[in-house]
Design an enzyme around this catalytic site. Structure first.
Site: not given
Ligand SMILES: N#Cc1c(-c2ccc3cc[nH]c3c2)n[nH]c1N
Length: 243
Positions: A88, A115, A158, A173
Site C-alpha cells: 500500500p 505487516e 493482456r 481501451d
Molecule cells: N499493492 C497493494 C496493496 C495492498 C497490500 C499489498 C501487500 C500487502 C502485504 C500485507 N498487506 C498488504 C497490502 N493493500 N492495498 C494495496 N493497494
C-alpha cells in the site's frame, strides 16, 4: 515473458490458470510459475514471520526465508528481471506501468503478508543489481499482495502479442489515449424501451468516431478530471475542447 510469483498462499494465484490467461499459458505466449515461500523454511513450524523490531502491531516477514527464495527464483547473471513488491506504500500501478512491464523478459512478484516484508530483502535485491518496484494498485488496504498480483499480471499479460484476440482492443481501451472509454452497445436495437444511439447504427464511421470521442471526453471530465489535466497540451483539438 516468464512470470514468477512467490507467496505463502499459492492457491490464491489459481485464477491465473483460467480463461484468457490460462489459454495464453497453454499457447506458450507466457510462462507463469507460482512458488510456496514455505519451501525455503527450515524449521518444523515453517515460520515465515517474526515480531517487528521497535514494537507495534502485527508481524514482519523474515528476511532469511525471502532471501533464499529470491536467490533461487530471481535469475542469476546478466538476464534482467524486475522484482515487483505490492505494497500500500508503493508507487501507483497504472496502465503506463503495465505497458512498460509488458516489454520485460522476466517479472518476479513477491507477495507480502502481515505487516510486509523485512526492508533488507529489497535492499539486498537492489544491491545485487535487480530492478525493484514497490507498487500499489490503489488507495485502500488489502491483507496481502496476492490479489494485487492477480490485477497486475492480468493488466500486463493482456498487452502481450497474441494474448488478446483483437490487438485493437488493447490499443483502444480506457487510458490508451489518456481518456476513459465511453459507453458500449450491442443487439438488440431496443431493450426495455432503451434504444441504441442512432449514430452507432448509421454506418458513418467519421460520425461514430466523433460521437465516441465526445462520450469519452464527457465521461473523463465527469469521473476523472485529473486525467484531462494530465493530457499533453496538444492532445485535445478544437472539436474536443467544444465538448
Ligand atoms: N499493492 C497493494 C496493496 C495492498 C497490500 C499489498 C501487500 C500487502 C502485504 C500485507 N498487506 C498488504 C497490502 N493493500 N492495498 C494495496 N493497494
Amino acid at each position: 515473458m516468464r512470470i514468477d510469483v512467490v507467496t505463502i498462499f499459492p492457491a490464491y494465484l489459481d485464477p491465473l490458470r483460467e480463461a484468457l490467461l490460462g489459454r495464453a499459458v497453454e499457447r506458450g505466449l507466457l510462462e507463469i510459475a507460482v512458488h510456496d515461500l514455505r519451501r525455503w523454511t527450515h524449521d518444523v513450524h515453517q515460520a515465515v514471520d517474526d515480531a517487528p523490531y521497535g514494537g507495534g502491531p502485527g508481524m514482519v516477514m523474515r528476511p532469511q526465508v525471502w532471501g533464499e527464495a529470491l536467490d533461487e527464483v530471481l535469475p542469476a547473471g546478466p538476464q534482467p528481471a524486475r522484482l515487483v513488491v505490492p505494497t500500500p506504500a508503493g508507487r501507483p500501478f497504472t496502465q503506463t506501468t503495465a505497458r512498460a512491464w509488458a516489454d520485460e523478459q522476466r517479472l518476479v512478484f513477491a507477495c507480502g503478508r502481515y505487516e510486509g516484508i523485512d526492508e533488507r530483502v529489497l535492499l539486498d535485491a537492489r544491491a545485487r543489481g535487480i530492478e525493484v518496484d514497490e507498487v500499489s494498485i490503489g488507495d485502500y488496504v488489502l491483507v496481502g499482495g496476492e490479489v494485487a498480483v492477480l490485477v497486475m499480471v492480468e493488466a500486463v499479460a493482456r498487452l502481450l502479442p497474441g494474448v488478446l484476440g483483437n490487438p485493437r482492443s488493447a490499443a483502444e481501451d480506457s487510458f490508451s489515449d489518456g481518456l476513459l472509454e465511453g459507453p458500449s452497445y450491442t443487439r438488440p436495437e431496443t431493450w426495455r424501451e432503451l434504444a441504441v444511439p442512432d449514430v452507432l447504427r448509421g454506418g458513418n464511421h467519421a460520425a461514430i468516431a466523433r460521437w465516441r470521442r465526445d462520450r469519452a471526453l464527457e465521461r473523463t471530465r465527469d469521473r476523472r478530471p485529473d486525467l484531462l489535466d494530465a493530457l499533453p497540451p496538444d492532445a485535445l483539438d478544437a472539436a474536443d475542447r467544444a465538448v
